[in-house]
Design an enzyme around this catalytic site. Structure first.
Site, PDB file in Angstrom:
ATOM      1  N   LYS A  81       0.824  -1.223   0.000  1.00 61.05           N
ATOM      2  CA  LYS A  81       0.000   0.000   0.000  1.00 61.05           C
ATOM      3  C   LYS A  81       0.855   1.268   0.000  1.00 61.05           C
ATOM      4  O   LYS A  81       0.610   2.180  -0.784  1.00 61.05           O
ATOM      5  CB  LYS A  81      -0.916   0.052   1.240  1.00 61.05           C
ATOM      6  CG  LYS A  81      -1.932  -1.046   1.328  1.00 61.05           C
ATOM      7  CD  LYS A  81      -2.871  -0.807   2.505  1.00 61.05           C
ATOM      8  CE  LYS A  81      -2.227  -0.925   3.864  1.00 61.05           C
ATOM      9  NZ  LYS A  81      -1.788  -2.292   4.223  1.00 61.05           N
ATOM     10  N   ARG A 109      -9.542   1.570   8.845  1.00 64.58           N
ATOM     11  CA  ARG A 109      -9.097   0.218   9.146  1.00 64.58           C
ATOM     12  C   ARG A 109     -10.120  -0.565   9.949  1.00 64.58           C
ATOM     13  O   ARG A 109      -9.888  -1.725  10.272  1.00 64.58           O
ATOM     14  CB  ARG A 109      -7.821   0.330   9.967  1.00 64.58           C
ATOM     15  CG  ARG A 109      -6.632  -0.426   9.414  1.00 64.58           C
ATOM     16  CD  ARG A 109      -5.490  -0.210  10.385  1.00 64.58           C
ATOM     17  NE  ARG A 109      -4.286  -0.894  10.085  1.00 64.58           N
ATOM     18  CZ  ARG A 109      -3.248  -0.356   9.453  1.00 64.58           C
ATOM     19  NH1 ARG A 109      -3.320   0.864   8.965  1.00 64.58           N
ATOM     20  NH2 ARG A 109      -2.152  -1.047   9.315  1.00 64.58           N
ATOM     21  N   ARG A 112      11.389  -6.780   3.463  1.00 63.95           N
ATOM     22  CA  ARG A 112      11.488  -5.358   3.095  1.00 63.95           C
ATOM     23  C   ARG A 112      12.503  -4.629   3.957  1.00 63.95           C
ATOM     24  O   ARG A 112      13.002  -3.569   3.566  1.00 63.95           O
ATOM     25  CB  ARG A 112      10.118  -4.654   3.125  1.00 63.95           C
ATOM     26  CG  ARG A 112       9.498  -4.419   4.487  1.00 63.95           C
ATOM     27  CD  ARG A 112       8.096  -3.818   4.318  1.00 63.95           C
ATOM     28  NE  ARG A 112       7.395  -3.721   5.594  1.00 63.95           N
ATOM     29  CZ  ARG A 112       6.112  -3.426   5.706  1.00 63.95           C
ATOM     30  NH1 ARG A 112       5.379  -3.212   4.632  1.00 63.95           N
ATOM     31  NH2 ARG A 112       5.540  -3.339   6.889  1.00 63.95           N
ATOM     32  N   ARG A 133      11.207  -1.498  10.852  1.00 62.82           N
ATOM     33  CA  ARG A 133      10.071  -1.072  11.658  1.00 62.82           C
ATOM     34  C   ARG A 133       9.997  -1.908  12.922  1.00 62.82           C
ATOM     35  O   ARG A 133      10.178  -3.114  12.880  1.00 62.82           O
ATOM     36  CB  ARG A 133       8.772  -1.235  10.854  1.00 62.82           C
ATOM     37  CG  ARG A 133       8.482  -0.047   9.969  1.00 62.82           C
ATOM     38  CD  ARG A 133       7.305  -0.298   9.078  1.00 62.82           C
ATOM     39  NE  ARG A 133       6.102  -0.736   9.769  1.00 62.82           N
ATOM     40  CZ  ARG A 133       4.897  -0.713   9.223  1.00 62.82           C
ATOM     41  NH1 ARG A 133       4.747  -0.261   7.995  1.00 62.82           N
ATOM     42  NH2 ARG A 133       3.852  -1.144   9.889  1.00 62.82           N
ATOM     43  N   ARG A 189      -0.571  -8.498  13.363  1.00 67.43           N
ATOM     44  CA  ARG A 189      -1.145  -7.554  12.387  1.00 67.43           C
ATOM     45  C   ARG A 189      -2.023  -8.277  11.370  1.00 67.43           C
ATOM     46  O   ARG A 189      -3.061  -7.758  10.964  1.00 67.43           O
ATOM     47  CB  ARG A 189      -0.036  -6.759  11.696  1.00 67.43           C
ATOM     48  CG  ARG A 189       0.149  -5.376  12.313  1.00 67.43           C
ATOM     49  CD  ARG A 189       1.599  -4.949  12.309  1.00 67.43           C
ATOM     50  NE  ARG A 189       2.104  -4.657  10.994  1.00 67.43           N
ATOM     51  CZ  ARG A 189       3.363  -4.895  10.601  1.00 67.43           C
ATOM     52  NH1 ARG A 189       4.211  -5.466  11.412  1.00 67.43           N
ATOM     53  NH2 ARG A 189       3.744  -4.557   9.406  1.00 67.43           N
TER      54      ARG A 189
END
Ligand code: AMP
Length: 185
Positions: free
Chosen positions: A13, A88, A127, A131, A142
């Protein structure tokens, strides 16, 4: 043009939202980025949400809705924006409809990035953004929170006939070209 980009964690996203923002010259509003920046700067909001983000849980609806409502008052959002990470939950989607209404705007597109579940974890782990919620535990939670709290948002927009499904597998540019086709249809 008011656009929402939607999909599970790891669907891409943020990456696609940045490209949409550039192509259509509209600001990119990411609630996750606002929270991460507040945490980094140790603001009162940051202190309030740090443990929630680290666990991969959701920030309370009212906090997020107030934040988005305030942010959208800025002049730069006057001619449209791309929302990433919001709404969300169904209550957030309902609140967003009211915000749009009171600003005299409508939603132009709701883009869903579709990516098979087994690919999501691999993408997040690879990635390497560093984080603090990208731990195995954080990712697992998540994904669970997405299924339980966030996936119902899709039905909310389906009922409004706004959903555009985008195949989220492929190169960044391939996916972006599918998005452009959908937006320009
Ligand atoms: P993201 O960058 O969109 O993956 O968001 C990172 C984290 O910020 C999420 O796991 C949540 O803890 C929090 N967050 C971002 N947007 C929202 C939202 N709309 N509602 C609740 N929590 C959010």
């Amino acid at each position: 043009m008011q656009i929402i980009i939607f999909g599970p964690p790891g669907a891409g996203k943020g990456t696609q939202a940045k490209k949409i923002a550039e192509e259509y010259e509209i600001p990119h509003l990411s609630t996750g980025e606002i929270f991460r920046s507040a945490i980094k700067n140790e603001t009162p909001l940051g202190k309030k949400v740090k443990s929630i983000l680290d666990a991969g849980d959701l920030v309370p609806d009212q906090t997020v809705v107030d934040l988005v409502e305030e942010e959208l008052k800025k002049d730069k959002y006057e001619d449209g924006y791309i929302l990433d990470g919001f709404p969300r939950t169904v209550p957030q989607a309902e609140a967003f409809d009211e915000i749009l209404d009171s600003n005299g705007k409508t939603l132009d597109a709701f883009l869903v990035l579709e990516v098979p579940e087994q690919e999501l974890v691999d993408r997040i782990l690879s990635r390497g953004e560093g984080r603090s919620d990208d731990t195995e535990e954080g990712i697992k939670n998540r994904l669970e929170v997405y299924e339980k709290e966030t996936a119902p948002v899709l039905n909310y927009y389906k009922e409004q006939g706004k959903v555009n499904a985008i195949d989220g597998v492929g190169s960044i540019d391939e996916i972006f070209s599918r998005i452009k086709d959908a937006l320009e249809k």
